[in-house]
Design a protein around this motif. Structure first.
Motif, PDB file in Angstrom:
ATOM      1  N   GLU A 155      22.303   1.711  -9.724  1.00  0.00           N
ATOM      2  CA  GLU A 155      22.303   1.809  -8.257  1.00  0.00           C
ATOM      3  C   GLU A 155      22.496   3.251  -7.793  1.00  0.00           C
ATOM      4  O   GLU A 155      21.840   3.714  -6.850  1.00  0.00           O
ATOM      5  N   LYS A 156      23.410   3.969  -8.433  1.00  0.00           N
ATOM      6  CA  LYS A 156      23.646   5.353  -8.052  1.00  0.00           C
ATOM      7  C   LYS A 156      22.473   6.254  -8.453  1.00  0.00           C
ATOM      8  O   LYS A 156      22.143   7.206  -7.754  1.00  0.00           O
ATOM      9  N   LYS A 177      19.508   6.068  -5.826  1.00  0.00           N
ATOM     10  CA  LYS A 177      19.661   6.784  -4.562  1.00  0.00           C
ATOM     11  C   LYS A 177      19.184   8.229  -4.640  1.00  0.00           C
ATOM     12  O   LYS A 177      18.825   8.819  -3.611  1.00  0.00           O
ATOM     13  N   ASN A 223      13.895   1.281  -7.864  1.00  0.00           N
ATOM     14  CA  ASN A 223      14.854   0.398  -8.531  1.00  0.00           C
ATOM     15  C   ASN A 223      14.420   0.113  -9.970  1.00  0.00           C
ATOM     16  O   ASN A 223      15.238   0.144 -10.909  1.00  0.00           O
TER      17      ASN A 223
END
Length: 549
Positions: A34-35, A38, A78
């Motif tokens: 997830e990090k 970004k 993703n």
């Protein structure tokens, strides 16, 4: 010894490839998926798209597409983040451990083994060469034994490391196979995702085109006519209609190029079936360009591949009568849809050449610019290009020029009369009625005027220019004909060709004259003798034209 020779290259390969593979990663190592996502460029692109589509209104197609693209780029980011996490755990970390821990330990033991071997050899040499007291010799022997014990110990350790490396070598090779598997999985998932969503995006963004499947340019003639229930192809009919209004006196029509953007827009409108005549009529060169493009982009030329050689053979006849007779035979061999459209086009080109004093487009000039779009060989590659170039320069002109010059003779069921009207139509009785620009006003016709106009139409074309000259000598009014040309009397005999094309289906109207149009008309009463007689009564202009050459 074979295994020992592989250790150093393995360490070097692991170090270099770990470094290069890490450089291929788009996210920072050591972070969760997830990090990572970004900070990926794809995610930043998605954010920019989200900010951009907010400025559009809800009905904008650009907004709809950007919204979908924003979602898709986020999903791709993703998937990329998940892929890089797997690569790091299953490839990068094992390679790093191999190059920084496992293999260096083996190499360290190798160096130690070499050092202890040297120590043992030195101790053994000193012991063997000693000649001193017994105590000293005993000490040297103990030193040799100690060096041997150490050497045996490191030898056992080093041998164990080498055997372990040998058994794990296949596992180390699998790190690179796993890298390829992860890449294949990532690209496959990305491709499936993109393919599915791009198809949906196209369908959502092109509802009109996807539902009606409208396509004109590049579609076979018969397919287009069958699908649209037409007799004349839409680009031919629509473009000729616009040219009749504003292009007949345009110098260099079909020869001078128009703006490519305008031609492309008109082609798109014709494909979609939404042509605004008022938008394009004032640019006749663009209209002519769109018509040429349609003819050129047909999968098969209007005059067919099958008859390609026969046309040139017929054109080579010295005797004009024999040449025209062979042309008639070939015209009968054309499929009905090809014949109808060719007749429609050639009769228009004959009309165009009538204005050659102004537009400079003689039958020869028209044949030069349009001929290669009507007839070309069935070939591919450079041979086809060469044949088309040579045909356009000489051969095709010898075929197309006589068709235009003798159109009235070659197409006997053709044009009955050219009316001076603001809108033209293609008559239902097998007779083509052409329209050209007329004056804005016309004198009202008497209700009884039309009842006296039942005489048959002349099968030979009467030029607009001649009719114009005859009518202009009267009241300076431009007569407007009825919406339909007067049908022949029921008892009138028709030639077999006339009957054939009348029965095959009639041509659709280009644009009907409005019901309230004044019933003024030009009437042709006799085909062989010329006399100039004009009269004006109740807004009706009647011209008897006999013997027109």
């Amino acid at each position: 010894m074979q295994v020992e020779q592989r250790v150093e290259p393995a360490k070097k390969a692991a170090q270099v490839l770990h470094k290069k593979l890490q450089a291929c990663m788009q996210s920072q190592s050591g972070l969760e998926a997830e990090k990572r996502m970004k900070k990926l460029p794809l995610m930043l692109l998605s954010i920019s798209m989200a900010e951009s589509f907010k400025d559009f209104d809800a009905e904008s197609s650009i907004r709809r597409v950007l919204e979908m693209c924003c979602f898709m780029e986020k999903m791709l980011a993703n998937m990329l983040a998940d892929f890089e996490v797997k690569v790091e755990k299953e490839v990068l970390e094992p390679l790093n451990k191999l190059s920084e821990d496992d293999l260096p330990e083996i190499l360290k033991n190798k160096k130690q083994f070499a050092k202890l071997t040297t120590d043992w050899n030195n101790a053994r040499i000193r012991s063997q060469g000693s000649t001193g007291p017994q105590a000293k010799q005993d000490g040297l022997r103990e030193e040799v034994e100690e060096a041997w014990r150490k050497l045996e110990s490191i030898k056992d350790q080093y041998s164990a490391d080498l055997y372990h490396f040998a058994t794990k070598e296949d596992d180390y090779a699998n790190y690179f196979i796993r890298l390829l598997e992860l890449q294949a999985e990532y690209h496959k998932n990305s491709h499936v995702f993109l393919e599915k969503n791009i198809s949906e995006l196209k369908e959502d963004n092109s509802p009109a085109l996807s539902s009606s499947n409208q396509k004109v340019y590049g579609e076979p003639l018969l397919s287009h006519l069958s699908r649209t229930n037409r007799d004349i192809a839409a680009p031919i009919q629509e473009c000729i209609h616009m040219l009749l209004r504003t292009g007949m006196r345009e110098e260099g029509l079909f020869r001078l190029a128009a703006a490519a953007s305008v031609v492309k827009r008109l082609k798109t409108c014709l494909d979609q079936g939404t042509v605004d005549h008022s938008e394009f009529s004032m640019d006749p060169h663009a209209v002519a360009g769109a018509l040429k493009c349609y003819l050129r982009e047909l999968p098969e030329p209007l005059m067919t591949f099958e008859l390609y050689t026969d046309w040139f053979k017929a054109a080579g006849e010295k005797d004009l009568t024999e040449k025209l007779e062979q042309f008639r035979v070939l015209l009968k061999k054309l499929p009905p849809e090809n014949y109808n459209n060719l007749r429609y086009l050639v009769q228009f080109l004959s009309l165009l050449s009538e204005e050659q004093a102004i537009n400079k487009m003689t039958p020869s000039n028209v044949a030069i610019v349009l001929g290669p779009n009507l007839l070309w060989p069935q070939a591919e590659g450079e041979v086809a290009l060469f044949d088309m170039a040579s045909a356009s320069s000489v051969q095709v002109v010898t075929v197309i020029e006589p068709l235009i010059q003798y159109s009235s003779s070659l197409f006997p069921e053709g044009i009955g009369a050219f009316f001076l009207v603001k809108s033209g139509s293609v008559g239902r009785s097998g007779t083509t009625t052409w329209g050209s620009p007329a004056c804005e006003k016309a004198a009202p016709a008497h209700p009884n005027t039309m009842s006296s106009s039942s005489s048959s139409l002349n099968p030979s074309p009467i030029p607009i220019s001649s009719a114009s000259a005859a009518s202009s000598s009267t009241a300076n009014q431009c007569p407007v004909p009825p919406p339909r040309a007067t049908a022949p009397n029921s008892g009138q005999t028709r030639s077999p060709i006339q009957k054939q094309f009348s029965d095959q289906g009639q041509l659709e109207p280009i644009l009907e004259a409005p019901p309230e149009s004044p019933k003024a008309f030009v009437k042709i009463t006799s085909p062989y003798k010329r006399e100039s007689e004009s009269s004006q009564a109740n807004g009706c202009v009647k011209i008897n034209l006999n013997k027109f050459s």
